[in-house]
Design an enzyme around this catalytic site. Structure first.
Site, PDB file in Angstrom:
ATOM      1  N   ASP A   1       0.753  -1.257  -0.133  1.00  0.00           N
ATOM      2  CA  ASP A   1       0.074   0.030  -0.055  1.00  0.00           C
ATOM      3  C   ASP A   1       0.919   1.123   0.254  1.00  0.00           C
ATOM      4  OD1 ASP A   1      -2.576  -1.724   0.350  1.00  0.00           O
ATOM      5  OD2 ASP A   1      -1.354  -2.196   2.342  1.00  0.00           O
TER       6      ASP A   1
ATOM      7  N   HIS B   1      -4.525  -3.304   6.463  1.00  0.00           N
ATOM      8  CA  HIS B   1      -4.301  -3.686   5.179  1.00  0.00           C
ATOM      9  C   HIS B   1      -5.575  -4.108   4.618  1.00  0.00           C
ATOM     10  CE1 HIS B   1      -3.153  -5.152   1.258  1.00  0.00           C
ATOM     11  NE2 HIS B   1      -3.685  -6.390   1.829  1.00  0.00           N
TER      12      HIS B   1
END
Ligand code: NAX
Length: 328
Positions: free
Chosen positions: A159, A187
């Protein structure tokens, strides 16, 4: 010569495993002078495929690869492990409720946590990639009471790297011009990529962007939903980029972060920034001498506060759900 470092990869026959193993064996995980011994853990049906990958690893004649063991037994896989990459997990299939997903993963990460507890080396470092990564890491950690809690981490580096790339594109700069970017929280789609503390060529990134609509309506959702966009385009989920992020995560954890910069890692909270202690949540961290610490003293405005809180609330829910299921 140095003693080889034992690196265990679970889900080794999967697509991330295939992208990951060759980079570990070629020295990108730990450094160009560190020999590694690979341990591959798979389920019985996939052991043969893992053996095929091991044949290819042999065929690379990597100077740093001192051996490969393949097993379907967690105790064997984690015996003496220094770096554990927990990639194999149970994906969500059609019609699967969240409770079923958590339960199925509990059945994987509980015995793996126990095996790490039983056999890991004193310096073991664990990275969980398999989703739901933060909560799977929490399950494994809770079943490894003899391992220091902070050795269990989960991956938000993909990410982080996605956010770097999106921002660089928007501003027409190089990714190396960007520092101090942060992914906060889980996440998952609730993660919060934070530009308010990031810098671009020394200037505040949010100011450099100067486009709140882009930040809210393009940047944040693009980063948070990138995994789905990859599946849509590629017909398969992120693999090489996920493997690359796993390499980055462990490399920086072992070798340290650059001066004047930080990275994002999901780690057990010490209560910093109002994140309940013990939750495995993503923070800005620096690493020195192999130990990470959370960057302190960042001012969190209302916009960021609301987003961090929403993602952390999801982690609390996941933790409470696995508690209710008796998995921790
Ligand atoms: P694959 O389905 O290609 O591979 C998974 C492998 O794990 C399979 O070979 C399977 O046999 C094995 N496995 C299942 N249970 C196991 C067990 N108990 N012990 C050992 N091996 C086991 O999935 P892949 O694309 O490689 O993705 C792996 C995981 O990474 C998934 O959970 C996925 O959701 C997750 N991801 C996490 C990301 C992150 O940023 N944290 C991004 C990429 C990826 O989506």
């Amino acid at each position: 010569t140095r003693t080889p470092v034992n690196v265990t990869v679970t889900g080794a026959a999967g697509q991330i495993g295939y992208a990951l193993l060759f980079r570990i064996a070629s020295g990108h995980l730990l450094g160009p002078d560190v020999p590694v011994r690979l341990r591959l853990l798979e389920i019985p049906q996939a052991v043969k495929a893992a053996e095929g990958t091991a044949m290819e690893l042999d065929d690379c004649a990597f100077p740093l690869l001192s051996g490969i063991d393949i097993t379907d037994d967690a105790k064997t896989a984690f015996d003496g492990v220094n770096v554990a990459l927990l990639v194999g997990a149970r994906p969500r299939t059609k019609g699967m409720e969240r409770g079923d997903l958590l339960e199925a993963n509990g059945g994987i990460f509980k015995p793996q946590g126990e095996a790490i507890n039983a056999g890991a080396a004193d310096d073991v470092r664990v990275l969980v990639v398999g989703n739901p990564a933060n909560t799977n890491a929490l399950i494994a950690q809770q079943h490894a009471p003899d391992v220091p809690a902070e050795r269990f981490t989960a991956m938000t580096r993909l990410d982080h790297n996605r956010a770097l790339s999106q921002l660089a594109k928007k501003l027409g700069v190089s990714v190396t011009d960007i520092k101090k970017l942060t992914i906060w929280g889980n996440h998952s789609a609730t993660q919060y990529p934070d530009l308010f503390h990031a810098e671009v060529k020394g200037q505040n990134a949010a100011q450099a962007v100067n486009d709140q609509a882009w930040l809210e309506n393009e940047f944040i959702p693009t980063v948070a939903k990138r995994g789905a966009a990859i599946i849509e385009a590629r017909g398969a989920s992120s693999a090489a980029s996920a493997a690359n992020a796993a390499i980055d995560h462990v490399h920086d954890w072992v070798n340290g972060t650059a001066e004047g910069d930080w990275v994002s890692m999901a780690i057990p909270s010490d209560g910093s920034y109002g994140v309940p202690e013990g939750l495995i949540s993503s923070f800005p961290v620096t690493v020195t001498d192999g130990e990470y610490s959370i960057v302190q003293g960042l001012e969190i405005d209302e916009f960021s506060r609301a987003r961090i809180d929403a993602s952390v609330a999801e982690l609390v829910e996941e933790r409470d759900a696995v508690k209710a299921l008796g998995l921790i």
